[in-house]
Write a protein that holds these residues in place. Sequence first.
Motif, PDB file in Angstrom:
ATOM      1  N   GLU A 191       0.862  -1.087  -0.003  1.00 20.09           N
ATOM      2  CA  GLU A 191      -0.038  -0.131   0.207  1.00 20.09           C
ATOM      3  C   GLU A 191       0.893   1.146   0.009  1.00 20.09           C
ATOM      4  OE1 GLU A 191      -3.403   2.147   2.778  1.00 20.09           O
ATOM      5  OE2 GLU A 191      -2.921   0.145   3.061  1.00 20.09           O
ATOM      6  N   PRO A 192       0.558   2.188  -0.880  1.00 19.13           N
ATOM      7  CA  PRO A 192       1.351   3.214  -0.938  1.00 19.13           C
ATOM      8  C   PRO A 192       0.909   4.023   0.407  1.00 19.13           C
ATOM      9  CG  PRO A 192       0.059   3.231  -2.804  1.00 19.13           C
ATOM     10  CD  PRO A 192      -0.367   2.203  -2.093  1.00 19.13           C
ATOM     11  N   GLN A 193       2.308   4.786   0.912  1.00 17.76           N
ATOM     12  CA  GLN A 193       2.271   5.318   2.100  1.00 17.76           C
ATOM     13  C   GLN A 193       1.383   6.405   1.954  1.00 17.76           C
ATOM     14  OE1 GLN A 193       6.389   6.376   3.252  1.00 17.76           O
ATOM     15  NE2 GLN A 193       7.033   4.322   3.139  1.00 17.76           N
ATOM     16  N   THR A 194       0.814   6.596   3.252  1.00 15.57           N
ATOM     17  CA  THR A 194      -0.307   7.977   3.584  1.00 15.57           C
ATOM     18  C   THR A 194       0.797   8.722   4.364  1.00 15.57           C
ATOM     19  OG1 THR A 194      -1.244   7.208   5.606  1.00 15.57           O
ATOM     20  CG2 THR A 194      -2.466   6.794   3.519  1.00 15.57           C
ATOM     21  N   ARG A 200       8.127  14.300   7.792  1.00 14.80           N
ATOM     22  CA  ARG A 200       9.068  13.266   8.039  1.00 14.80           C
ATOM     23  C   ARG A 200       8.534  11.818   7.459  1.00 14.80           C
ATOM     24  NH1 ARG A 200       9.684  13.984  14.270  1.00 14.80           N
ATOM     25  NH2 ARG A 200       9.394  16.296  14.104  1.00 14.80           N
ATOM     26  N   ASP A 201       7.329  11.953   7.054  1.00 17.73           N
ATOM     27  CA  ASP A 201       6.727  10.501   6.467  1.00 17.73           C
ATOM     28  C   ASP A 201       6.902  10.418   4.932  1.00 17.73           C
ATOM     29  OD1 ASP A 201       6.352   9.819   9.271  1.00 17.73           O
ATOM     30  OD2 ASP A 201       4.231  10.716   9.131  1.00 17.73           O
ATOM     31  N   LEU A 202       7.272  11.508   4.279  1.00 20.32           N
ATOM     32  CA  LEU A 202       7.417  11.358   2.961  1.00 20.32           C
ATOM     33  C   LEU A 202       8.200  10.551   2.211  1.00 20.32           C
ATOM     34  CD1 LEU A 202       7.748  15.316   2.212  1.00 20.32           C
ATOM     35  CD2 LEU A 202       5.837  14.066   1.798  1.00 20.32           C
ATOM     36  N   PRO A 203       7.739   9.871   1.134  1.00 18.66           N
ATOM     37  CA  PRO A 203       8.388   8.476   0.830  1.00 18.66           C
ATOM     38  C   PRO A 203       9.969   8.918   0.182  1.00 18.66           C
ATOM     39  CG  PRO A 203       6.113   8.838  -0.236  1.00 18.66           C
ATOM     40  CD  PRO A 203       6.421  10.106   0.669  1.00 18.66           C
ATOM     41  N   LEU A 236       8.170  16.125  -7.069  1.00 23.28           N
ATOM     42  CA  LEU A 236       7.115  15.504  -7.992  1.00 23.28           C
ATOM     43  C   LEU A 236       7.048  13.781  -7.372  1.00 23.28           C
ATOM     44  CD1 LEU A 236       5.794  15.093 -10.480  1.00 23.28           C
ATOM     45  CD2 LEU A 236       7.870  14.616 -11.653  1.00 23.28           C
ATOM     46  N   LEU A 237       7.975  13.116  -7.011  1.00 25.30           N
ATOM     47  CA  LEU A 237       7.894  11.924  -6.815  1.00 25.30           C
ATOM     48  C   LEU A 237       6.911  11.802  -5.311  1.00 25.30           C
ATOM     49  CD1 LEU A 237      11.798  11.071  -6.975  1.00 25.30           C
ATOM     50  CD2 LEU A 237       9.861  10.048  -8.337  1.00 25.30           C
ATOM     51  N   ASN A 238       7.264  12.725  -4.544  1.00 24.29           N
ATOM     52  CA  ASN A 238       6.207  12.484  -3.273  1.00 24.29           C
ATOM     53  C   ASN A 238       4.912  13.102  -3.754  1.00 24.29           C
ATOM     54  OD1 ASN A 238       8.069  12.060  -1.144  1.00 24.29           O
ATOM     55  ND2 ASN A 238       8.933  14.106  -1.147  1.00 24.29           N
ATOM     56  N   ASP A 239       4.567  13.797  -4.650  1.00 25.73           N
ATOM     57  CA  ASP A 239       3.326  14.088  -5.058  1.00 25.73           C
ATOM     58  C   ASP A 239       2.770  12.731  -5.590  1.00 25.73           C
ATOM     59  OD1 ASP A 239       3.397  16.501  -4.249  1.00 25.73           O
ATOM     60  OD2 ASP A 239       3.506  17.532  -6.119  1.00 25.73           O
ATOM     61  N   LEU A 240       3.403  12.220  -6.500  1.00 27.53           N
ATOM     62  CA  LEU A 240       3.119  10.892  -7.091  1.00 27.53           C
ATOM     63  C   LEU A 240       2.610   9.687  -6.216  1.00 27.53           C
ATOM     64  CD1 LEU A 240       5.392  10.777 -10.366  1.00 27.53           C
ATOM     65  CD2 LEU A 240       2.685  11.231 -10.143  1.00 27.53           C
ATOM     66  N   ALA A 241       3.651   9.737  -5.012  1.00 24.74           N
ATOM     67  CA  ALA A 241       3.331   8.865  -4.057  1.00 24.74           C
ATOM     68  C   ALA A 241       1.961   9.127  -3.261  1.00 24.74           C
ATOM     69  CB  ALA A 241       4.244   8.591  -2.905  1.00 24.74           C
ATOM     70  N   LEU A 242       1.804  10.245  -3.041  1.00 29.06           N
ATOM     71  CA  LEU A 242       0.641  10.793  -2.259  1.00 29.06           C
ATOM     72  C   LEU A 242      -0.685  10.362  -3.039  1.00 29.06           C
ATOM     73  CD1 LEU A 242       1.416  14.352  -0.815  1.00 29.06           C
ATOM     74  CD2 LEU A 242       0.990  12.010   0.364  1.00 29.06           C
ATOM     75  N   GLU A 243      -0.456  10.650  -4.361  1.00 30.54           N
ATOM     76  CA  GLU A 243      -1.719  10.263  -5.469  1.00 30.54           C
ATOM     77  C   GLU A 243      -2.049   8.735  -5.553  1.00 30.54           C
ATOM     78  OE1 GLU A 243      -3.032  10.919 -10.118  1.00 30.54           O
ATOM     79  OE2 GLU A 243      -1.422  12.383  -9.205  1.00 30.54           O
ATOM     80  N   ALA A 244      -0.915   8.267  -5.338  1.00 31.49           N
ATOM     81  CA  ALA A 244      -1.147   6.689  -5.562  1.00 31.49           C
ATOM     82  C   ALA A 244      -1.676   6.086  -4.355  1.00 31.49           C
ATOM     83  CB  ALA A 244       0.206   6.049  -5.609  1.00 31.49           C
ATOM     84  N   ALA A 245      -1.433   6.784  -3.130  1.00 32.11           N
ATOM     85  CA  ALA A 245      -1.989   6.188  -1.906  1.00 32.11           C
ATOM     86  C   ALA A 245      -3.268   6.442  -1.846  1.00 32.11           C
ATOM     87  CB  ALA A 245      -1.265   7.032  -0.660  1.00 32.11           C
ATOM     88  N   GLY A 246      -3.811   7.744  -2.324  1.00 26.25           N
ATOM     89  CA  GLY A 246      -5.321   8.165  -2.426  1.00 26.25           C
ATOM     90  C   GLY A 246      -6.183   7.181  -3.300  1.00 26.25           C
ATOM     91  N   HIS A 247      -5.432   6.893  -4.487  1.00 27.66           N
ATOM     92  CA  HIS A 247      -6.086   6.020  -5.369  1.00 27.66           C
ATOM     93  C   HIS A 247      -6.253   4.673  -4.801  1.00 27.66           C
ATOM     94  CE1 HIS A 247      -7.464   4.502  -9.326  1.00 27.66           C
ATOM     95  NE2 HIS A 247      -6.376   3.544  -9.197  1.00 27.66           N
ATOM     96  N   HIS A 248      -5.447   4.183  -4.184  1.00 28.67           N
ATOM     97  CA  HIS A 248      -5.308   2.912  -3.413  1.00 28.67           C
ATOM     98  C   HIS A 248      -6.450   2.813  -2.771  1.00 28.67           C
ATOM     99  CE1 HIS A 248      -3.863  -0.638  -0.896  1.00 28.67           C
ATOM    100  NE2 HIS A 248      -3.753  -1.122  -2.168  1.00 28.67           N
ATOM    101  N   ALA A 249      -6.375   3.887  -1.655  1.00 29.35           N
ATOM    102  CA  ALA A 249      -7.468   3.767  -0.609  1.00 29.35           C
ATOM    103  C   ALA A 249      -8.885   3.913  -1.049  1.00 29.35           C
ATOM    104  CB  ALA A 249      -7.297   5.052   0.576  1.00 29.35           C
ATOM    105  N   ALA A 250      -9.214   4.671  -2.249  1.00 30.90           N
ATOM    106  CA  ALA A 250     -10.355   5.006  -2.695  1.00 30.90           C
ATOM    107  C   ALA A 250     -10.898   3.780  -3.531  1.00 30.90           C
ATOM    108  CB  ALA A 250     -10.270   6.081  -3.971  1.00 30.90           C
ATOM    109  N   ARG A 251      -9.939   2.828  -4.216  1.00 34.46           N
ATOM    110  CA  ARG A 251     -10.160   1.698  -4.947  1.00 34.46           C
ATOM    111  C   ARG A 251     -10.627   0.715  -3.908  1.00 34.46           C
ATOM    112  NH1 ARG A 251     -12.316  -0.798  -8.695  1.00 34.46           N
ATOM    113  NH2 ARG A 251     -11.531  -2.693  -9.282  1.00 34.46           N
TER     114      ARG A 251
END
Length: 122
Positions: free
Chosen positions: A28-31, A36-39, A55-70
């Motif tokens: 699961e992508p990190q929330t 300090r918790d940024l990937p 950009l990498l942190n923004d993408l990780a946040l987006e992936a975490a949100g998508h995973h949780a929503a799914r």
Amino acid sequence: MNALDQGQLAQLRAALEAHLLALSRTDEPQTVEGARDLPVSEVETSPADKATVRLLNDLALEAAGHHAARMQVLRHALAKFEDGSYGLCEECGADIGFSRLQARPEARLCIACQTRHEKQRQ
């Protein structure tokens, strides 16, 4: 009244449970709760490197949100089995066709309502 028979319902429920299990087994992508918790942590580097890190942190946040929503969508569909509303359109109450549910077992709307909904969003 739901037009799906018990065998179809069992098949669709198994598909939903398998999708949910597969998602829960993936990393699961990190929330992120704090900086300090940024990937990817920012270090003293050039502005271009800092932009890449952001950009990498923004993408990780987006992936975490998508995973949780799914996962939430799949849980919602499984909960509908409990109240007997699985396979019924949430908008008009009509039956959602078995072929549509085979393609998208988490479908909440019948084809007509989904089409109308998509046209309104355009």
